[in-house]
Design a protein around this motif. Structure first.
Motif, PDB file in Angstrom:
ATOM      1  N   TYR A 128     -14.308 -53.736 -22.516  1.00 28.07           N
ATOM      2  CA  TYR A 128     -13.773 -53.070 -23.706  1.00 28.07           C
ATOM      3  C   TYR A 128     -13.207 -51.675 -23.459  1.00 28.07           C
ATOM      4  O   TYR A 128     -12.782 -51.013 -24.407  1.00 28.07           O
ATOM      5  N   HIS A 129     -13.179 -51.233 -22.222  1.00 30.37           N
ATOM      6  CA  HIS A 129     -12.625 -49.909 -21.919  1.00 30.37           C
ATOM      7  C   HIS A 129     -11.186 -49.852 -22.416  1.00 30.37           C
ATOM      8  O   HIS A 129     -10.411 -50.795 -22.233  1.00 30.37           O
ATOM      9  N   PRO A 130     -10.799 -48.756 -23.057  1.00 27.12           N
ATOM     10  CA  PRO A 130      -9.440 -48.641 -23.609  1.00 27.12           C
ATOM     11  C   PRO A 130      -8.337 -48.841 -22.563  1.00 27.12           C
ATOM     12  O   PRO A 130      -7.217 -49.231 -22.924  1.00 27.12           O
ATOM     13  N   GLU A 140      -5.890 -56.094 -21.595  1.00 27.26           N
ATOM     14  CA  GLU A 140      -6.096 -57.403 -22.218  1.00 27.26           C
ATOM     15  C   GLU A 140      -7.192 -57.384 -23.282  1.00 27.26           C
ATOM     16  O   GLU A 140      -7.027 -57.974 -24.346  1.00 27.26           O
ATOM     17  N   THR A 141      -8.312 -56.721 -22.999  1.00 26.80           N
ATOM     18  CA  THR A 141      -9.457 -56.794 -23.925  1.00 26.80           C
ATOM     19  C   THR A 141      -9.958 -55.423 -24.376  1.00 26.80           C
ATOM     20  O   THR A 141     -11.020 -55.334 -24.988  1.00 26.80           O
ATOM     21  N   SER A 179     -12.928 -48.626 -30.210  1.00 26.82           N
ATOM     22  CA  SER A 179     -14.048 -48.569 -31.155  1.00 26.82           C
ATOM     23  C   SER A 179     -15.276 -49.294 -30.591  1.00 26.82           C
ATOM     24  O   SER A 179     -16.394 -48.775 -30.629  1.00 26.82           O
ATOM     25  N   ARG A 180     -15.057 -50.496 -30.093  1.00 26.12           N
ATOM     26  CA  ARG A 180     -16.159 -51.275 -29.499  1.00 26.12           C
ATOM     27  C   ARG A 180     -16.720 -50.562 -28.271  1.00 26.12           C
ATOM     28  O   ARG A 180     -17.926 -50.519 -28.068  1.00 26.12           O
ATOM     29  N   PHE A 181     -15.849 -49.989 -27.470  1.00 28.04           N
ATOM     30  CA  PHE A 181     -16.269 -49.256 -26.280  1.00 28.04           C
ATOM     31  C   PHE A 181     -17.174 -48.076 -26.664  1.00 28.04           C
ATOM     32  O   PHE A 181     -18.216 -47.862 -26.058  1.00 28.04           O
ATOM     33  N   SER A 182     -16.791 -47.345 -27.697  1.00 30.72           N
ATOM     34  CA  SER A 182     -17.600 -46.210 -28.168  1.00 30.72           C
ATOM     35  C   SER A 182     -18.988 -46.662 -28.618  1.00 30.72           C
ATOM     36  O   SER A 182     -19.984 -45.995 -28.335  1.00 30.72           O
ATOM     37  N   GLU A 183     -19.049 -47.785 -29.335  1.00 28.97           N
ATOM     38  CA  GLU A 183     -20.349 -48.323 -29.761  1.00 28.97           C
ATOM     39  C   GLU A 183     -21.222 -48.663 -28.565  1.00 28.97           C
ATOM     40  O   GLU A 183     -22.418 -48.376 -28.547  1.00 28.97           O
TER      41      GLU A 183
END
Length: 179
Positions: A31-33, A37-38, A42-46
């Protein structure tokens, strides 16, 4: 608002530090910005927030206290939701509130309001529960605040109260004998 970090990392609350690190690395790469591809900022921060809390033994111990409290609240919520009498009790309270406001309007059409404290006393419903019922009845348009700030039944509320009213068999027999 409580965030379930175990759910964020998709791990058990019993996970050890190695598992937390391994899962964190997997999700961080995914999930890294910078991942075209993915990536999901926001998900990475969580994920980073969950990892930073759960990797530190002191922070994790403090978090686990909150986690257990939240688990208890969720358990209470599911137990109440599973209780069919819960909804029945709510319907009865709402019908009682409508009846009280109906009678008040009928007794004095020019002064039809009842205050929140008086409704609490008359209904026997604690203020923290009464708020839900008043919100619902207002949202349905069955009650509303009048100029002096008191609550009163609306025309729609009177129609609702009348549609809910069931004639007692004895009352029907009395009406039939007077005809």
């Amino acid at each position: 608002m409580f965030v379930d970090y175990y759910e964020v990392l998709e791990i058990s609350p019993n996970a050890n530090s190695e598992t937390i690190e391994r899962i964190f690395r997997y999700f961080a790469m995914r999930y890294h910005p910078d991942n075209r591809e993915t990536g999901d900022e926001s998900r990475f921060s969580e994920i980073v927030e969950a990892h930073n809390t759960l990797k530190d033994p002191v922070k994790r111990a403090q978090y686990d206290i909150q986690y257990k409290d939240n688990l208890s609240l969720r358990r209470e919520l599911t137990e109440e939701a599973a209780d069919p009498k819960s909804v029945e009790r709510d319907s009865a309270i709402q019908a009682k509130l409508l009846s009280l406001l109906y009678v008040k309007r009928r007794q004095d059409v020019h002064n039809p309001g009842i205050g929140d404290s008086e409704l609490e006393r008359l209904s026997g419903c604690p203020r923290e529960h009464l708020e839900f019922h008043l919100w619902y009845l207002k949202a349905k348009g069955w009650i509303g605040r009048i100029e002096n700030g008191m609550l009163a039944i609306t025309v729609e509320g009177i129609d609702r109260a009348n549609s809910e009213h069931r004639r007692e068999p004895a009352a029907t027999r009395l009406l039939n004998h007077t005809s």
